[in-house]
Design a protein around this motif. Sequence first.
Motif, PDB file in Angstrom:
ATOM      1  N   LEU A 221       0.786  -1.037   0.156  1.00  0.00           N
ATOM      2  CA  LEU A 221      -0.059  -0.235   0.020  1.00  0.00           C
ATOM      3  C   LEU A 221       0.789   1.237   0.054  1.00  0.00           C
ATOM      4  N   PRO A 222       1.684   1.332   0.834  1.00  0.00           N
ATOM      5  CA  PRO A 222       2.646   2.677   1.034  1.00  0.00           C
ATOM      6  C   PRO A 222       3.486   2.745  -0.269  1.00  0.00           C
ATOM      7  N   ILE A 223       4.106   1.492  -1.109  1.00  0.00           N
ATOM      8  CA  ILE A 223       4.551   1.424  -2.488  1.00  0.00           C
ATOM      9  C   ILE A 223       3.582   2.076  -3.451  1.00  0.00           C
ATOM     10  N   PHE A 224       2.388   1.416  -3.322  1.00  0.00           N
ATOM     11  CA  PHE A 224       1.360   2.157  -4.242  1.00  0.00           C
ATOM     12  C   PHE A 224       1.026   3.568  -4.020  1.00  0.00           C
ATOM     13  N   ILE A 225       1.117   3.998  -2.901  1.00  0.00           N
ATOM     14  CA  ILE A 225       0.450   5.357  -2.595  1.00  0.00           C
ATOM     15  C   ILE A 225       1.901   6.123  -3.055  1.00  0.00           C
ATOM     16  N   LEU A 226       3.096   5.734  -2.866  1.00  0.00           N
ATOM     17  CA  LEU A 226       4.329   6.496  -3.390  1.00  0.00           C
ATOM     18  C   LEU A 226       4.206   6.335  -4.689  1.00  0.00           C
ATOM     19  N   MET A 227       4.349   5.401  -5.331  1.00  0.00           N
ATOM     20  CA  MET A 227       4.089   5.424  -6.911  1.00  0.00           C
ATOM     21  C   MET A 227       3.045   6.351  -7.470  1.00  0.00           C
ATOM     22  N   SER A 228       1.965   6.148  -6.937  1.00  0.00           N
ATOM     23  CA  SER A 228       0.644   7.103  -7.593  1.00  0.00           C
ATOM     24  C   SER A 228       0.994   8.465  -7.089  1.00  0.00           C
ATOM     25  N   SER A 229       1.687   9.001  -5.910  1.00  0.00           N
ATOM     26  CA  SER A 229       1.925  10.274  -5.851  1.00  0.00           C
ATOM     27  C   SER A 229       3.173  10.920  -6.711  1.00  0.00           C
ATOM     28  N   VAL A 230       4.205  10.023  -7.115  1.00  0.00           N
ATOM     29  CA  VAL A 230       5.234  10.175  -7.800  1.00  0.00           C
ATOM     30  C   VAL A 230       4.648  10.398  -9.418  1.00  0.00           C
ATOM     31  N   ILE A 231       3.827   9.442  -9.676  1.00  0.00           N
ATOM     32  CA  ILE A 231       3.337   9.658 -10.984  1.00  0.00           C
ATOM     33  C   ILE A 231       2.525  10.638 -11.035  1.00  0.00           C
ATOM     34  N   GLY A 232       1.514  10.864 -10.161  1.00  0.00           N
ATOM     35  CA  GLY A 232       0.552  12.153 -10.134  1.00  0.00           C
ATOM     36  C   GLY A 232       1.411  13.243 -10.049  1.00  0.00           C
ATOM     37  N   THR A 233       2.612  13.659  -9.447  1.00  0.00           N
ATOM     38  CA  THR A 233       3.159  14.669  -9.129  1.00  0.00           C
ATOM     39  C   THR A 233       3.925  15.205 -10.933  1.00  0.00           C
ATOM     40  N   SER A 234       4.375  13.836 -11.385  1.00  0.00           N
ATOM     41  CA  SER A 234       4.990  14.206 -12.901  1.00  0.00           C
ATOM     42  C   SER A 234       3.889  14.476 -13.738  1.00  0.00           C
ATOM     43  N   ILE A 235       2.680  13.974 -13.652  1.00  0.00           N
ATOM     44  CA  ILE A 235       1.619  14.114 -14.525  1.00  0.00           C
ATOM     45  C   ILE A 235       1.268  15.863 -14.290  1.00  0.00           C
ATOM     46  N   ALA A 236       1.186  16.204 -12.953  1.00  0.00           N
ATOM     47  CA  ALA A 236       0.719  17.678 -12.618  1.00  0.00           C
ATOM     48  C   ALA A 236       1.760  18.245 -13.110  1.00  0.00           C
ATOM     49  N   LYS A 237       3.304  18.108 -13.108  1.00  0.00           N
ATOM     50  CA  LYS A 237       4.368  18.822 -13.484  1.00  0.00           C
ATOM     51  C   LYS A 237       4.171  19.051 -14.893  1.00  0.00           C
ATOM     52  N   ARG A 238       3.917  18.050 -15.540  1.00  0.00           N
ATOM     53  CA  ARG A 238       3.803  18.061 -17.105  1.00  0.00           C
ATOM     54  C   ARG A 238       2.703  19.133 -17.323  1.00  0.00           C
ATOM     55  N   ALA A 239       1.495  18.980 -16.651  1.00  0.00           N
ATOM     56  CA  ALA A 239       0.354  19.680 -16.949  1.00  0.00           C
ATOM     57  C   ALA A 239       0.826  21.305 -16.680  1.00  0.00           C
ATOM     58  N   TYR A 240       1.469  21.446 -15.648  1.00  0.00           N
ATOM     59  CA  TYR A 240       1.656  22.784 -15.268  1.00  0.00           C
ATOM     60  C   TYR A 240       2.852  23.475 -15.979  1.00  0.00           C
ATOM     61  N   LYS A 241       3.870  22.720 -16.870  1.00  0.00           N
ATOM     62  CA  LYS A 241       4.893  22.950 -17.559  1.00  0.00           C
ATOM     63  C   LYS A 241       4.472  24.422 -18.439  1.00  0.00           C
ATOM     64  N   PRO A 242       3.507  24.171 -19.140  1.00  0.00           N
ATOM     65  CA  PRO A 242       3.245  25.442 -19.993  1.00  0.00           C
ATOM     66  C   PRO A 242       2.953  26.631 -19.009  1.00  0.00           C
ATOM     67  N   ILE A 243       2.126  26.535 -17.996  1.00  0.00           N
ATOM     68  CA  ILE A 243       2.017  27.744 -17.116  1.00  0.00           C
ATOM     69  C   ILE A 243       3.586  28.445 -16.677  1.00  0.00           C
ATOM     70  N   GLU A 244       4.307  27.283 -16.264  1.00  0.00           N
ATOM     71  CA  GLU A 244       5.648  27.540 -15.563  1.00  0.00           C
ATOM     72  C   GLU A 244       6.254  28.582 -16.814  1.00  0.00           C
ATOM     73  N   ASN A 245       6.178  28.044 -17.917  1.00  0.00           N
ATOM     74  CA  ASN A 245       6.855  28.659 -19.037  1.00  0.00           C
ATOM     75  C   ASN A 245       6.364  30.122 -19.178  1.00  0.00           C
ATOM     76  N   LEU A 246       4.988  30.446 -19.199  1.00  0.00           N
ATOM     77  CA  LEU A 246       4.514  31.254 -19.324  1.00  0.00           C
ATOM     78  C   LEU A 246       4.930  32.428 -17.955  1.00  0.00           C
ATOM     79  N   SER A 247       5.123  31.802 -16.866  1.00  0.00           N
ATOM     80  CA  SER A 247       5.266  32.515 -15.889  1.00  0.00           C
ATOM     81  C   SER A 247       6.778  33.161 -15.988  1.00  0.00           C
ATOM     82  N   LEU A 248       7.589  32.095 -16.614  1.00  0.00           N
ATOM     83  CA  LEU A 248       9.147  32.632 -16.553  1.00  0.00           C
ATOM     84  C   LEU A 248       8.924  33.637 -17.747  1.00  0.00           C
TER      85      LEU A 248
END
Length: 517
Positions: A221-248
């Motif tokens: 379960l912790p591995i699963f939660i960790l993996m989900s959060s890592v995957i979730g963060t990377s998806i969120a990061k990818r989704a926010y990348k354009p906004i980050e570019n804009l802000s830069l």
Amino acid sequence: MLSVTIVASFMSQRYHVQQTLIKSVERNIDGIEIENGLLDIERDFAYTNDGVYSIVFNKNGKIISGEYPDGVEKIDLSFDSGNVRKYKSGSVNYFVYDTLLKFNKFEYRIDSKTGEILSSEAEFSPTATDFQGDLDTKAKDSTLSLRDAFRLVLKETGLNENEVHLVTAQIHDYHYNNTVYEIEYLTDKSIYDDVWIRGVSASGSESNEWNAIVIVAVIFLPIFILMSSVIGTSIAKRAYKPIENLSLSVSRINTGDDLSERVTVEDSDPVLRQLEENCNLMLERLQQSFESEKQFTSDASHELRTPVTVILAECDYQLGRNDLDDESREALSDIREKALAMKELIQQLLYFARMEQGKALFDFAPNDLTELTDAVAGDIASIAQNSEKHIKIHTDLEKGIIFNMDAGLMARLIENLISNAVRYGNPDGNVWVKLSKDRNVITLSVKDDGIGISKEDAPKIWQRFYRADKARGSGDGCQGLGLPMVKQIAEMHGGHVTLESEEGKGSEFKVIFDVKE
Ligand code: ADP
């Protein structure tokens, strides 16, 4: 994901065990019948099969045949046909499945000549077909018809014709014996006692199940939660990348002076593209309004320069007249003073306008900064010393500092700082001008023991037309443009300005240049 897989396989394994149990028990139904009035468990009845133990009970719950798995003495569950139930014995969990076996189908063989019942069998049949033949048919040389044989059988079992459902009535010619009639029927009447078949199979030990749950909970379960959060963060990061570019891009435009830059999101999302377009439209309008403001300042300054020069010339001419009365002279002097301040203001605004057009309009060349500072400080010193305040200017200038600069602009920078130090100095005060070079850094410091600047005013004095000391009028030559000009000239030369000040004690302005050798 892994834990989900484990839980899923665990559940499917349970399901599989239950299905095997049901199938094994139902397959055994065919292995029990009543033969000539006696219960007969055939050889193909499987007492143990695929981990399933099958036990046959009479209707009172007594074991007729078979036994429980090792370690199970008895199972205190009342019989219940068609449901898998859980039963725990010791630390082991079992699944239990019962089925009620009714003997509803009867099969008789009768001697066609003598009417003797040769054999009888009873078994369970879930389905029945209708009798299709002719009951009046007789076997060769027989006195009995199939109907007679059927009646004999019914008499034997004590049933009426309407209590049975005839399935088969046929003639079997066995050659070596008399011809035999075979009669089959179904009935709901209980002729023989029902029996129960109970299937028992281990579902796995309780502790094993518990262990599996613990393993899933603690490790996977912790591995699963960790993996989900890592995957979730990377998806969120990818989704926010354009906004980050804009802000830069926006912050780059914010910190730089170039309003012609445009933002990019580098994404095909239509909403983001729309955002990019709107941002760039806004920048476009901003740039246009800045440009037109700059143009206006430049144009207005140019236009005002000539009339002010004419006013000044006229004032000088009129003031030179001998026949002027005192009142007119005073009024003319007043006008002249204001016109001079205006001329200075126009001069400064034109300077700003020129500086904003870039370095090209200036004459950048290696010049002796020490000499320039000395000359400017010397000029102001003589005025300051002889003014009412008697301010003394002390210089500490490192010799021979050569710097690539526009001498006119740099003279203005030095003059603005020293004259401010004098202007905001106390009577009999001091101004210290220091110039030094340490490796690639040139520092010009102008320090005074004057009125100082409050913490609230300190960040604002770099804005155009801001004057902390409002008591002074613009007639003193105070337009609030001196320090903004110092800042702009410093930046044009690749430098920056700092201020340390304490109200009532004095201020120190530093201009620091990085020199690229
Ligand atoms: P001004 O023409 O009013 O001097 P500046 O841009 O040169 O405009 O300065 C802005 C304000 O900063 C001044 O009005 C003054 O209040 C304050 N200031 C500048 N230099 C000093 C100084 N050396 N000591 C105290 N206050 C100063």
